[in-house]
Design an enzyme around this catalytic site. Sequence first.
Site: not given
Length: 639
Positions: A469, A467, A353, A480
């Site tokens: 994104s 959360y 990532h 992001t």
Amino acid sequence: APGRRGYSGAGAAEFLHRSIVPTMHYQKSLPRLPVPKLEDTITRYLNAQKPLLNDDQFRKTEELAHAFEKGIGRELHEQLVAQDNQNKHTSYITGPWFDMYLKAREPVVLNFNAFMSFNPDPKAEYNDQLIRATNMTVSAIRFMKTFRAGYLEPEVFHLNPKKSDTELFKRIIRFVPSSISWFGAYMVNAYPLDMSQYFRLFNSTRLPKLNRDELYTDEKAKHLLVLRNGNFYVFDVIDRDGNMLEPSEIQAHLKYILSDNSLVPAFPLGYLTSENRDTWALLRQNLLENGNEEALQKVDSAMFCLSLDDFAIKDLVHLSHTMLHGDAANRWYDKSFNLIITKDGTAGINFEHSWGDGVAVLRFQNEVFKDSTKTPAISPQSQPASVDSSRAVQKLDFKLNDALKEGITKAKQKFDATVGSLSLNMIQFQEGGKELLKQKKVSPDAVAQLAFQMAFLRQYDQTVATYESCSTAAFKHGRTETIRPASVYTKKCSEAFVKELSKHSTEELQNLIVECSNYHGRLTKEAAMGQGFDRHLFSLRYLALSKGLALPDFYQDQAYARLNHNIISTSTLVSPAVQLGGFGPVVSDGFGVGYQVQDDWIGCNVSSYPARNGKEFLQCIYKSLEDIFNVLKGKKIGS
């Protein structure tokens, strides 16, 4: 120029398509990611804290926030703005965000790497491991060549496709200079997206280093890395002139690898990429000093990693486990992505990532799926080329000393224990989806997020940090931003449904849902426009630490830590190419929720560790969705 290999005659299959508008046409003129106003950030931060704190806690947090806004926060903000003005080629989040990922010492697998699995090929006989591996590999190479040649269609978000997604518009915009082309698209309500991450899709690896890893890319390398049974193979897929190997030759080499009956190595090297990054960095140093430099160079520079698994997929839970972590012997988690294909032709992507976000990977997946299913390079009738694969395919051999063998053994023990404690569960809610919600004028995403809040309240009687994104790819080097779905509105609505059902009429409940939807819509819009608060506060904290300042009190507030301990971490995607996606929980007492809202159903894929019960959470999500849909349909619901 007809006759140039690549888009005419014999070489037509070298590219996916040839865009009239060059791939990077808009990149230069993309707008810059705005640094939000400090007062807006503080207001948004306090709005996100409100549902998580009692009155006394909130008062204390509010005081700290306002003191920060008037004092050290203001100074840091001004420095950030000045720094941003001096770096107009990029965004204020780029440096801090790469650092956040690359300095993290936790293993990448389960903590950072995510997966997206492909839908099966609509033609059943093409879902054969060799056929699909060949077709997807060829499509991936075509994607790479199309991108590097500048022929890949630019990534554009069309708000009014009838006007902007047309041949006419493309013919005009291609002549508008790159320095202002973005404005031309903007005039017709089209938003070109940042494509600066795409080059890292290929020939790229995250290299473990002490304290901070490095991203490595070698665009000259022409070979593919294939893993099977923990053994490593490489062969060239591009020739000296830059042309792709014939699909029948790629098929022959993959067939050769699939028929190699070498046993799994006693010490499979792949496990090292599942280790703590510092531990792995030291072991890698040892590997290099032990005569493995050439072999590692082959791994690191390979176009991508194709992992061929020797078993069939039993069900969707098994699919998720296979694509999210699988057997570390047959993965190289540090590659920008692993294309995984199992015995029954089920395919998926596990991606690292730090180099990029879902947007780039999803575009790649969409193109590869479309190309490999609509114009497959080989068919079930195709014969592999009669080439000597034993000469073309090189099996990599690693020299291991006792310290390395012990390192692999320990890595395997840790990996097996972590994976053993991970639960993955999923549901499909079949009683409605996007169509019905839009008809009722509520946001489909807001409803899914409301269901998660309601479910957690039902299960644990709490509202916790959540959360979601959101991509900021509409800006140059955007990454992001966080949407904070837990709000005073979702809390009020959830409490009405879970605790006070008898006190509310159906109409009142409908109004509460609409309130949540409107507020969530606002948060989503703000985040997509770079007007969230999380990245801004993150960058101010990063700046303070990089200047060697004492960490401001604001960041030492327990409430700040709690808000960033995301118990419910969520991400959504919908694509014709993707069956499902998922990721691990980001904290040990959290849930990782991958979800998709389709036209007439909603799917959820939840990961958890023993501290939380994912199965029960999903049952509560199902009940919440049922209640919300019934209320929207005007039905009275029972508790």
